[in-house]
Design a protein around this motif. Structure first.
Motif, PDB file in Angstrom:
ATOM      1  N   TYR A  48      38.529  39.718  48.069  1.00 17.38           N
ATOM      2  CA  TYR A  48      38.393  39.217  46.695  1.00 17.38           C
ATOM      3  C   TYR A  48      38.601  40.355  45.704  1.00 17.38           C
ATOM      4  O   TYR A  48      38.214  41.499  45.952  1.00 17.38           O
ATOM      5  CB  TYR A  48      37.018  38.593  46.474  1.00 17.38           C
ATOM      6  N   SER A  49      39.203  40.014  44.583  1.00 22.18           N
ATOM      7  CA  SER A  49      39.472  41.010  43.543  1.00 22.18           C
ATOM      8  C   SER A  49      38.207  41.311  42.739  1.00 22.18           C
ATOM      9  O   SER A  49      37.258  40.523  42.722  1.00 22.18           O
ATOM     10  CB  SER A  49      40.547  40.487  42.587  1.00 22.18           C
ATOM     11  N   TRP A  50      38.256  42.447  42.063  1.00 22.32           N
ATOM     12  CA  TRP A  50      37.143  42.782  41.165  1.00 22.32           C
ATOM     13  C   TRP A  50      37.040  41.753  40.054  1.00 22.32           C
ATOM     14  O   TRP A  50      35.947  41.436  39.591  1.00 22.32           O
ATOM     15  CB  TRP A  50      37.309  44.193  40.594  1.00 22.32           C
ATOM     16  N   GLN A  51      38.170  41.194  39.643  1.00 22.03           N
ATOM     17  CA  GLN A  51      38.164  40.173  38.594  1.00 22.03           C
ATOM     18  C   GLN A  51      37.410  38.929  39.065  1.00 22.03           C
ATOM     19  O   GLN A  51      36.597  38.375  38.329  1.00 22.03           O
ATOM     20  CB  GLN A  51      39.601  39.796  38.214  1.00 22.03           C
ATOM     21  N   ALA A  52      37.638  38.497  40.305  1.00 22.95           N
ATOM     22  CA  ALA A  52      36.958  37.318  40.845  1.00 22.95           C
ATOM     23  C   ALA A  52      35.456  37.578  40.992  1.00 22.95           C
ATOM     24  O   ALA A  52      34.633  36.721  40.663  1.00 22.95           O
ATOM     25  CB  ALA A  52      37.560  36.926  42.191  1.00 22.95           C
ATOM     26  N   ILE A  53      35.122  38.754  41.482  1.00 20.63           N
ATOM     27  CA  ILE A  53      33.711  39.107  41.661  1.00 20.63           C
ATOM     28  C   ILE A  53      33.016  39.168  40.304  1.00 20.63           C
ATOM     29  O   ILE A  53      31.921  38.622  40.123  1.00 20.63           O
ATOM     30  CB  ILE A  53      33.584  40.445  42.409  1.00 20.63           C
ATOM     31  N   ALA A  54      33.671  39.817  39.338  1.00 22.42           N
ATOM     32  CA  ALA A  54      33.095  39.925  37.993  1.00 22.42           C
ATOM     33  C   ALA A  54      32.881  38.546  37.381  1.00 22.42           C
ATOM     34  O   ALA A  54      31.837  38.286  36.772  1.00 22.42           O
ATOM     35  CB  ALA A  54      34.010  40.763  37.109  1.00 22.42           C
ATOM     36  N   GLY A  55      33.836  37.649  37.569  1.00 22.42           N
ATOM     37  CA  GLY A  55      33.698  36.295  37.043  1.00 22.42           C
ATOM     38  C   GLY A  55      32.494  35.582  37.640  1.00 22.42           C
ATOM     39  O   GLY A  55      31.750  34.900  36.935  1.00 22.42           O
ATOM     40  N   ALA A  56      32.300  35.763  38.938  1.00 21.37           N
ATOM     41  CA  ALA A  56      31.158  35.123  39.602  1.00 21.37           C
ATOM     42  C   ALA A  56      29.833  35.692  39.100  1.00 21.37           C
ATOM     43  O   ALA A  56      28.834  34.977  39.022  1.00 21.37           O
ATOM     44  CB  ALA A  56      31.265  35.310  41.112  1.00 21.37           C
ATOM     45  N   LEU A  57      29.833  36.979  38.764  1.00 23.12           N
ATOM     46  CA  LEU A  57      28.618  37.636  38.277  1.00 23.12           C
ATOM     47  C   LEU A  57      28.398  37.454  36.777  1.00 23.12           C
ATOM     48  O   LEU A  57      27.323  37.757  36.259  1.00 23.12           O
ATOM     49  CB  LEU A  57      28.658  39.140  38.594  1.00 23.12           C
ATOM     50  N   GLY A  58      29.431  37.002  36.082  1.00 19.98           N
ATOM     51  CA  GLY A  58      29.316  36.824  34.630  1.00 19.98           C
ATOM     52  C   GLY A  58      29.365  38.128  33.861  1.00 19.98           C
ATOM     53  O   GLY A  58      28.731  38.257  32.814  1.00 19.98           O
ATOM     54  N   VAL A  59      30.120  39.092  34.397  1.00 23.08           N
ATOM     55  CA  VAL A  59      30.273  40.388  33.734  1.00 23.08           C
ATOM     56  C   VAL A  59      31.755  40.733  33.674  1.00 23.08           C
ATOM     57  O   VAL A  59      32.587  40.050  34.262  1.00 23.08           O
ATOM     58  CB  VAL A  59      29.501  41.508  34.481  1.00 23.08           C
ATOM     59  N   SER A  60      32.088  41.812  33.002  1.00 24.16           N
ATOM     60  CA  SER A  60      33.480  42.240  32.947  1.00 24.16           C
ATOM     61  C   SER A  60      33.886  42.887  34.273  1.00 24.16           C
ATOM     62  O   SER A  60      33.042  43.341  35.049  1.00 24.16           O
ATOM     63  CB  SER A  60      33.688  43.245  31.812  1.00 24.16           C
ATOM     64  N   LYS A  61      35.188  42.906  34.504  1.00 28.83           N
ATOM     65  CA  LYS A  61      35.720  43.549  35.710  1.00 28.83           C
ATOM     66  C   LYS A  61      35.295  45.015  35.753  1.00 28.83           C
ATOM     67  O   LYS A  61      34.901  45.537  36.803  1.00 28.83           O
ATOM     68  CB  LYS A  61      37.245  43.431  35.703  1.00 28.83           C
ATOM     69  N   GLN A  62      35.340  45.670  34.611  1.00 26.60           N
ATOM     70  CA  GLN A  62      34.959  47.075  34.538  1.00 26.60           C
ATOM     71  C   GLN A  62      33.488  47.273  34.884  1.00 26.60           C
ATOM     72  O   GLN A  62      33.129  48.226  35.581  1.00 26.60           O
ATOM     73  CB  GLN A  62      35.266  47.643  33.137  1.00 26.60           C
ATOM     74  N   ALA A  63      32.638  46.382  34.385  1.00 25.94           N
ATOM     75  CA  ALA A  63      31.199  46.492  34.660  1.00 25.94           C
ATOM     76  C   ALA A  63      30.914  46.305  36.148  1.00 25.94           C
ATOM     77  O   ALA A  63      30.115  47.031  36.741  1.00 25.94           O
ATOM     78  CB  ALA A  63      30.410  45.484  33.838  1.00 25.94           C
TER      79      ALA A  63
END
Length: 71
Positions: A48-63
């Protein structure tokens, strides 16, 4: 998420002593942090991409990458 849902999620059992309740909540927070770290590591292992993980966590990809990038 409603406050009733949150109470159910954290196993709400109010202690009449606020310090004991704060200690219980700290343990819940620690368990949630560990569980989140495990799932992020699993997601990365599965590709999974950082973008997908960030979306699931409700944060930015960078965060997400900053917090878990070493995972």
């Amino acid at each position: 998420m409603s406050s009733d849902d949150l109470r159910t999620l954290i196993g709400y059992a109010p202690d009449p002593e606020p310090i004991a309740e704060l200690q219980r909540l700290a343990r819940v927070r620690t368990e949630l942090t560990r569980a989140e770290e495990v799932q992020v590591r699993r997601a990365r292992t599965l590709g999974y991409s950082w973008q997908a993980i960030a979306g699931a966590l409700g944060v930015s990809k960078q965060a997400a990458h900053k917090k878990y990038g070493r995972s």
